[in-house]
Write a protein that holds these residues in place. Structure first.
Motif, mmCIF file in Angstrom:
data_model
loop_
_atom_site.group_PDB
_atom_site.id
_atom_site.type_symbol
_atom_site.label_atom_id
_atom_site.label_comp_id
_atom_site.label_asym_id
_atom_site.label_seq_id
_atom_site.Cartn_x
_atom_site.Cartn_y
_atom_site.Cartn_z
ATOM 1 N N GLY A 63 0.780 -1.262 0.060
ATOM 2 C CA GLY A 63 -0.007 -0.026 0.202
ATOM 3 C C GLY A 63 0.963 1.297 0.005
ATOM 4 N N SER A 64 2.021 1.093 0.776
ATOM 5 C CA SER A 64 2.738 2.363 0.723
ATOM 6 C C SER A 64 3.991 2.148 -0.100
ATOM 7 N N THR A 66 6.130 -0.448 -3.293
ATOM 8 C CA THR A 66 5.892 -1.885 -3.922
ATOM 9 C C THR A 66 7.238 -2.379 -4.082
ATOM 10 N N GLY B 202 1.576 2.559 -3.393
ATOM 11 C CA GLY B 202 2.873 2.169 -3.468
ATOM 12 C C GLY B 202 3.758 2.946 -3.926
ATOM 13 N N SER B 203 5.030 2.419 -4.589
ATOM 14 C CA SER B 203 5.999 3.379 -4.896
ATOM 15 C C SER B 203 5.594 4.213 -6.261
ATOM 16 N N ARG B 206 1.521 9.389 -6.614
ATOM 17 C CA ARG B 206 0.278 9.219 -6.193
ATOM 18 C C ARG B 206 -0.720 10.268 -6.960
ATOM 19 N N PRO B 245 11.830 5.143 -5.353
ATOM 20 C CA PRO B 245 12.106 4.695 -4.156
ATOM 21 C C PRO B 245 11.105 4.551 -3.199
ATOM 22 N N TYR B 246 10.108 5.312 -3.187
ATOM 23 C CA TYR B 246 8.772 5.367 -2.224
ATOM 24 C C TYR B 246 7.765 6.131 -2.896
ATOM 25 N N LYS B 247 6.828 6.455 -2.282
ATOM 26 C CA LYS B 247 5.726 7.384 -2.815
ATOM 27 C C LYS B 247 6.149 8.669 -3.239
#
Lengths: 79, 471
Positions: A63-64, A66, B202-203, B206, B245-247
């Protein structure tokens, strides 16, 4: 200049041999760039997307974040 | 390529509806009073007693409604909400959550938009054994019509739990609770019948989110909806196929009022601003002073707020003390204005943003997972923009390229900037340091000049220095 097929092969070898069953995109990029130093992230992404679409790789999302994984290695089924 | 104005598909609920009016209004308030969910929920029930609307009450209503719908018009168990409340009750009782987080669920070709959720008490609560979340990308500024909302509610009641969260903090419509086999049919209906895409999770990038902008607001310094839409369409690959690497979040505020709070909630925050002067209508200022026009657009009426006092309520509250009123004329030292918007909010008919408008770009806000919450840092004080926003896209891509290269796994942009320092970051994205970027002048006594930054450069070498200063 590596072709998408070359990149897919390297990614697959990495996915099969990596110590964990799931890995981050960056881990995959660094591994590919060890073999093909001039490989661009965008090309690696294209190659990994093709592998996902072919059902060879899977996305694993909390969810946060991947991660990627090889279908058949570790948790790869809906549970 | 800019995406031209696209006419939003007009949905016709009567053609798309799943339930009849009788099915949608299938219980009475009397029935609701005597209705009990499948599990005893004394702690949850307690939450209904407070003064505020309760999501428990809403869930019970939805549970009763679901029980009375025809079984052939429900793809999930009629008990799904009962089991949801049962597990919630247990979590309150034990002080422990029972959701398993994450998984491999998704729709074909997308790496985001669906978040796997499973109960770890599947025997006790079979209705929520699978309870996946679907994020739906909200339309610009969240403009909906009732046909759209009714259609999506019907779809979610039919193929999901019927529970929704409008909206999640990213901005998406969040559809809570469905099973894996329903994901593709839901995606098909959303895209083919409703022309509606999934959002980011996820990465990924958004779902970009914007304020109401020029649709209704006179203060909007740029077209937030257009920029939001153009970047959403331009970066579809980043939205749906995770490689960051992340959101990463974009949010667009049309003015420094910050109605979507982009400064606190996005990795790359766009805030409308102006570089000329605040427009002053001196006649209107006097009308406010003489209480002929109510302050704050009439918001401060109906209670004993007293008469408007420009000195006390405006001049003395200006954070940079850049305003002066001599009894007849209001003057502003605009160079000192830090765009707090207080005076413009209080006297909207007298003061308006300037006409030479554009936006500021700030980087690095995040919630408090690591190192505490962080507000975004002003990095580009002013940028003129117009469609197709090439200068914005160029900046976005520079930032992404650097962050994807330098960012550690699960490291937000703001955390990376904190780790490497703002000088390194702005150098990497090709921006010169300017006074507006400095947060606290003189708090760091060390300034490291580079040779190319000093006129004439220098000829000394470290070896020559070491010949005189041993380690």
């Amino acid at each position: 200049m590596a072709t998408t097929a070359d990149l897919k092969k390297i990614i697959l070898e990495f996915a099969e041999s990596y110590k964990k069953s799931k890995f981050y995109f960056n881990d995959m990029v660094h591994e590919v760039q060890k073999t093909v130093p001039d490989a661009k992230q965008r090309d690696i992404k294209k190659a990994s997307t093709e592998l996902v679409n072919e059902g060879v790789l899977i996305f694993f999302s909390t969810g946060s974040t991947t991660m990627y994984g090889l279908k058949g290695r570790g948790i790869t089924n809906d549970e | 390529m800019p995406v031209g104005p696209v006419e939003q598909k007009k949905l016709n609920y009567q053609e798309l509806r799943i339930y009849s009016d009788a099915e949608l209004h299938n219980y009475t308030e009397e029935e609701l009073k005597s209705f009990k969910v499948k599990h005893a929920t004394p702690i949850c029930d307690d939450y209904e007693k407070g003064p505020w609307p309760s999501f428990i009450s809403d869930a019970k209503r939805a549970a009763l409604h679901r029980h009375k719908l025809p079984k052939e018009k429900l793809m999930l168990s009629p008990d799904v909400i009962d089991d949801f409340l049962g597990q919630l009750e247990l979590s309150y009782k034990e002080g422990e959550g029972h959701w398993k987080h994450g998984g491999i669920v998704g729709v074909f070709g997308y790496g985001g938009g669906v978040i796997g959720r499973y109960s770890d008490l599947q025997q006790e609560f079979p209705g929520i054994a699978h309870f996946h979340t679907v994020r739906v990308n909200q339309p610009g500024s969240k403009f909906y019509d009732t046909d759209f909302l009714r259609t999506i509610c019907d779809l979610w009641e039919f193929r999901g739990s019927g529970l929704m969260n409008l909206h999640g903090s990213t901005g998406d419509l969040v559809l809570l609770g469905t099973t894996t086999d329903q994901l593709e049919p839901i995606f098909y209906e959303l895209t083919h019948s409703m022309e509606q895409d999934l959002g980011g999770s996820g990465s990924n990038l958004r779902s970009p989110s914007c304020c109401i902008g020029r649709a209704r607001c006179e203060w909007a310094c740029y077209d937030t909806q257009d920029l939001c839409y153009q970047l959403t369409m331009n970066y579809q690959d980043e939205l749906h196929r995770p490689a960051f690497p992340y959101k990463f979040k974009f949010k667009f505020d049309g003015c420094p009022t910050g109605c979507v709070a982009s400064i606190a909630r996005s990795d790359m925050s766009y805030i409308g601003t102006w570089r000329d002067n605040i427009r002053i209508d001196q006649k209107a200022v006097l009308a406010y002073v003489n209480n002929e026009i109510p302050r704050n657009g009439g918001a401060l009426t109906g209670r004993d707020w007293g008469k408007f006092d420009i000195q006390k309520e405006i001049i003395n509250l200006c954070p940079t003390e850049c305003m002066f009123f001599d009894g007849k004329t209001l003057s502003i030292n605009d160079k000192e204005c830090n765009r707090c918007m207080h005076c413009i909010h209080a006297m909207p008919r007298a003061l308006r943003p300037g006409v030479d408008t554009g936006l500021s770009v700030l980087f690095g806000a995040k919630a408090p997972i690591l190192e505490g919450a962080q507000m975004a840092t002003l990095t580009v004080p002013f940028m003129k923009i117009e469609s197709p926003y090439d200068n914005v896209k160029e900046l976005v891509e520079k930032v992404w390229e650097y962050w994807m290269e330098e960012g550690k796994n699960r490291e937000r942009l703001g955390e990376m900037i904190q780790r490497i320092g703002i000088p390194t970051f702005i150098e990497a994205i090709g921006i010169r340091a300017i006074p507006q970027i400095v947060k606290e002048p003189r708090s760091n006594p060390y300034i490291f000049w580079k040779e190319e930054e000093v006129p004439g450069g220098w000829s000394r070498t470290i070896e020559e220095y070491r010949s005189r200063h041993k380690r």
